[in-house]
Design a protein around this motif. Structure first.
Motif, PDB file in Angstrom:
ATOM      1  N   ASN A 115       5.200  -9.567 -12.226  1.00 10.40           N
ATOM      2  CA  ASN A 115       4.887  -9.072 -10.889  1.00 10.40           C
ATOM      3  C   ASN A 115       3.534  -9.569 -10.407  1.00 10.40           C
ATOM      4  N   ALA A 116       3.432  -9.847  -9.122  1.00 13.10           N
ATOM      5  CA  ALA A 116       2.123 -10.020  -8.504  1.00 13.10           C
ATOM      6  C   ALA A 116       1.369  -8.691  -8.601  1.00 13.10           C
ATOM      7  N   PRO A 117       0.059  -8.707  -8.530  1.00 13.00           N
ATOM      8  CA  PRO A 117      -0.699  -7.453  -8.666  1.00 13.00           C
ATOM      9  C   PRO A 117      -0.287  -6.424  -7.617  1.00 13.00           C
ATOM     10  N   PRO A 118      -0.258  -5.143  -7.981  1.00 12.97           N
ATOM     11  CA  PRO A 118       0.091  -4.102  -7.021  1.00 12.97           C
ATOM     12  C   PRO A 118      -1.058  -3.739  -6.089  1.00 12.97           C
ATOM     13  N   GLY A 119      -2.246  -4.256  -6.380  1.00 12.17           N
ATOM     14  CA  GLY A 119      -3.417  -3.975  -5.554  1.00 12.17           C
ATOM     15  C   GLY A 119      -4.650  -4.614  -6.167  1.00 12.17           C
ATOM     16  N   THR A 161       1.080  -4.233  -1.902  1.00 12.71           N
ATOM     17  CA  THR A 161       0.338  -4.254  -0.633  1.00 12.71           C
ATOM     18  C   THR A 161       1.115  -4.909   0.499  1.00 12.71           C
ATOM     19  N   LEU A 162       2.327  -5.365   0.234  1.00 14.44           N
ATOM     20  CA  LEU A 162       3.073  -6.132   1.227  1.00 14.44           C
ATOM     21  C   LEU A 162       3.207  -5.405   2.553  1.00 14.44           C
ATOM     22  N   CYS A 163       3.469  -4.106   2.537  1.00 17.49           N
ATOM     23  CA  CYS A 163       3.732  -3.381   3.780  1.00 17.49           C
ATOM     24  C   CYS A 163       2.513  -2.628   4.307  1.00 17.49           C
ATOM     25  N   LEU A 164       1.352  -2.816   3.687  1.00 19.38           N
ATOM     26  CA  LEU A 164       0.181  -2.010   4.026  1.00 19.38           C
ATOM     27  C   LEU A 164      -0.745  -2.740   4.987  1.00 19.38           C
ATOM     28  N   ALA A 165      -0.917  -2.194   6.189  1.00 20.96           N
ATOM     29  CA  ALA A 165      -1.878  -2.748   7.141  1.00 20.96           C
ATOM     30  C   ALA A 165      -3.287  -2.635   6.558  1.00 20.96           C
ATOM     31  N   GLY A 166      -4.128  -3.607   6.886  1.00 24.28           N
ATOM     32  CA  GLY A 166      -5.502  -3.572   6.401  1.00 24.28           C
ATOM     33  C   GLY A 166      -5.679  -4.055   4.985  1.00 24.28           C
TER      34      GLY A 166
END
Length: 276
Positions: free
Chosen positions: A60-64, A82-87
């Protein structure tokens, strides 16, 4: 007969992580996957792969996080992508670049990009433009690196609020981005919990060429695939009938010791050999 890869994050947890490679090889696995590599230097992991004749097929790519140290601890801190997280543009881009660097060293052809948890009050439709834009960028980076990116529907019981939960959602995104470097990771455990009708989902989606990896576990307890409500010998035959030649990741939690619980794999291998 499908090709099976051991998931070293869920299997062999009775051993320290770096000892799990040798254990998987002893049990006959020729490929491995796991959640995250970032707590270990890529050269250290590559050495384990070479030493035990293993192929890395997925992580997996990092979750954050924006640094490797932060990426290595983000999952335990509750991050789920973080794909769906604005900012979170900086974290998304830094995470993808870090994942592609690991993929290069590990010669791993696939990286799963986690969707993240929808913020309170936000809808799936409300983040579509942001997600599509990020995936367009990510797919270009993956193209340059020669890596395939995967997105995965995950059931909301195990991961409440996860952005992608259904196969049709993931496939619609892949079609919208329209890049050969973006595919769907189809976990039959999650698919059964959310939608059911797994064999028909396989028959519908595998011929599209947009399924890049499959994972399995028993339902509902996520143990070995010889227990629960899914009849995996039948589903493995469906994969063979459909001509699936990719890997099947064993992403389950063994009921007891990992090696002791591999009777399902040995029995299926014997059954497959008897039919030849």
């Amino acid at each position: 007969m499908p090709q099976f890869a051991a998931n070293l994050s869920l299997m062999y947890t009775e051993l320290p992580f770096l000892e799990r490679f040798a254990a998987a090889a002893r049990d006959g696995f020729r490929a491995v996957e796991y959640l995250f590599p970032y707590a270990h230097a890529p050269a250290q992991l590559a050495q384990q792969l070479r030493a035990h004749g293993l192929q890395q097929v997925l992580f997996n790519a990092p979750p954050g996080g924006t640094t490797r140290d932060a990426m290595a601890t983000a999952w335990d801190a509750g991050a789920r992508g973080t794909l769906c997280l604005a900012g979170q543009d900086a974290a998304f881009r830094a995470g993808l670049q870090q994942a592609l660097e690991y993929a290069s060293v590990l010669q791993c052809p696939r990286v799963h990009v986690m969707g993240g948890l929808l913020p309170a009050g936000q809808s799936h439709a409300g983040v579509q433009a942001l997600v599509t834009e990020r995936l367009h960028w990510a797919a270009q980076q993956a193209q340059d690196a020669g890596v395939a990116l995967l997105i995965e529907p995950i059931n909301g019981r195990d991961m409440p609020g996860y952005y992608l939960q259904r196969q049709d959602q993931a496939h619609a995104l892949v079609q919208a981005v329209d890049s050969p470097r973006l595919q769907v990771q189809m976990d039959l455990y999650h698919c059964q919990i959310v939608e059911g009708d797994v064999a028909m989902k396989l028959r519908h989606y595998l011929p599209t060429g947009r399924v890049g990896h499959i994972q399995i576990a028993g339902v509902p307890d996520r143990h070995e695939p010889d227990s629960g409500e899914l009849h995996y010998p039948y589903l493995f035959d469906v994969l063979d009938q459909l001509g699936y030649t990719g890997w099947v990741g064993c992403e389950y939690r063994p009921r007891a010791g990992t090696s002791q619980g591999l009777g399902w794999l040995q029995a299926y291998a014997r059954m497959d050999a008897a039919e030849i």
